[in-house]
Design an enzyme around this catalytic site. Structure first.
Site, short mmCIF file in Angstrom:
data_model
loop_
_atom_site.label_atom_id
_atom_site.label_comp_id
_atom_site.label_asym_id
_atom_site.label_seq_id
_atom_site.Cartn_x
_atom_site.Cartn_y
_atom_site.Cartn_z
N LYS A 113 -0.43 -7.53 2.75
CA LYS A 113 1.03 -7.51 2.88
C LYS A 113 1.46 -6.51 3.95
O LYS A 113 2.61 -6.52 4.37
CB LYS A 113 1.70 -7.22 1.54
N TYR A 144 3.66 -0.32 1.18
CA TYR A 144 2.41 0.10 1.82
C TYR A 144 2.67 1.11 2.92
O TYR A 144 1.91 2.08 3.10
CB TYR A 144 1.68 -1.10 2.42
#
Length: 353
Positions: A113, A144
């Site tokens: 992702k 992230y």
């Protein structure tokens, strides 16, 4: 080389497989999670909610880990919430370990992702494949990215080296994991076989035809340990996949054969597992009773939503392993065997019939 590893998320698919590899290699391993149950007796358990900074500080005090592996995450309703909670969890952990003045390396597990975007903007961008670590961040909120920035700041403050590991879909042993396609497909096949339903590919035409890859959880464990103990890999973001590629139109019937079901010819239409398996909670207890399986709720085994997200993408998704190869990591796995080995263990452990 070995040391004292603190594995955060020790009951998950990443952390669990890593902890087993570490103890097998002679490391002293401490495992942290909310409910550390059914752990290998060689793993020292710690229980804490990572959102509670004081609780984390208390349980970490005196452990003096040399290596920290952060392999967990928490899913919330929006990406802004994901950024807040997951950044805070990592920050709380690294603030607690900073007081130990013992950490030499921190490995963080994120995923693709990084290139695909968060679930809210999943695959809206059209990044070039194969995904490469040099590609810039996407213009979306992404937890992230927040976690990476927390890691980088702590490394600068405390003087440890770091590595960020970006696997694709993880295939491996874990129960109760929110992102486990292998177990999900095994449960799906069992329900299809027991009810006479067709084993339909649930995803998109694009995923059916496109090149893709997956990551064996054991290979990720190897990669984490290699990066933590190899000076050349210090302070690197690193993709990690099996090293082979496949198309679902070839893999799906092969998996069906291993699972003992017949694959239904793909008609090009989405058939989401969340819809197909809406009644799984009613069907599964009878399958458990009839076959003498371990009495586990189906929702603790199968993550319909996550497999739907993976298989429903409308873009090609596969990964470049060049950076790790150039730095000296040459581990590979055969992806069909990754699935087959997991299915065999699920049967042996009486999880599926």
């Amino acid at each position: 080389m070995s040391g004292h590893a603190l594995v955060v998320g020790v009951t998950g698919i990443s952390g669990g497989n890593l902890a087993q590899r570490l103890v097998s290699d002679g490391w002293h391993v401490t495992g942290l999670c909310r409910h550390p149950r059914d752990l290998d007796e060689r793993i020292t358990p710690l229980a804490a909610d990572l959102e509670d900074a004081d609780a984390v500080s208390v349980v970490v005090r005196g452990t003096a880990p040399t290596h920290v592996f952060f392999t967990t995450w928490s899913r919330r309703g929006t990406e802004a919430e994901n950024c807040d909670v997951n950044g805070r969890m990592l920050r709380n952990l690294l603030d607690a370990t900073a007081a130990e003045s013992s950490v030499r390396h921190v490995g963080l597990v994120t995923g693709l992702k990084h290139y695909l975007g968060p679930f809210e903007a999943y695959a809206k961008a059209q990044p070039d494949t194969p995904f490469s670590e040099e590609q810039p961040r996407l213009p979306y909120e992404n937890f992230y990215y927040v976690q990476e920035d927390v890691l980088f700041a702590a490394a600068e403050r405390d003087g440890f080296t770091w590595s960020v590991h970006r696997p694709h879909t993880l295939i491996g042993w874990a129960l109760g994991n929110a992102m486990n396609m292998g177990v999900t497909l095994a449960v799906y096949a069992a329900i299809c076989r027991e009810t006479g339903r067709g084993f339909h590919f649930p995803g998109s035409q694009q995923q059916w035809e496109a090149v893709t890859d997956v990551t064996d959880a054991g290979l990720l464990a190897d990669h984490l340990i290699w990066a933590a103990t190899t000076p050349a890999a210090a302070n690197q973001a690193l993709n990690i996949v099996n090293g082979d590629v496949f198309r679902w139109r070839r893999m799906w019937p092969r998996l069906a054969a291993v699972l003992g079901v017949e694959a239904v010819p793909f008609d090009g239409e989405l058939a989401p597992l969340e819809q197909q398996m809406a009644d799984a909670g009613e069907i599964w207890p009878e399958i458990v009773r009839r076959h003498g399986l371990r009495d586990l709720p189906v929702d603790s085994l199968a993550s319909w939503w996550h497999s739907d997200a993976d298989l429903g993408r409308t873009i090609e998704t596969f990964t470049d392993m060049g950076r790790s190869r150039r730095l000296g990591f040459f581990g590979v796995r055969d992806s069909q065997s990754s699935f087959a080995d997991l299915f065999a263990r699920l049967k042996a452990e009486r999880i599926v019939p």
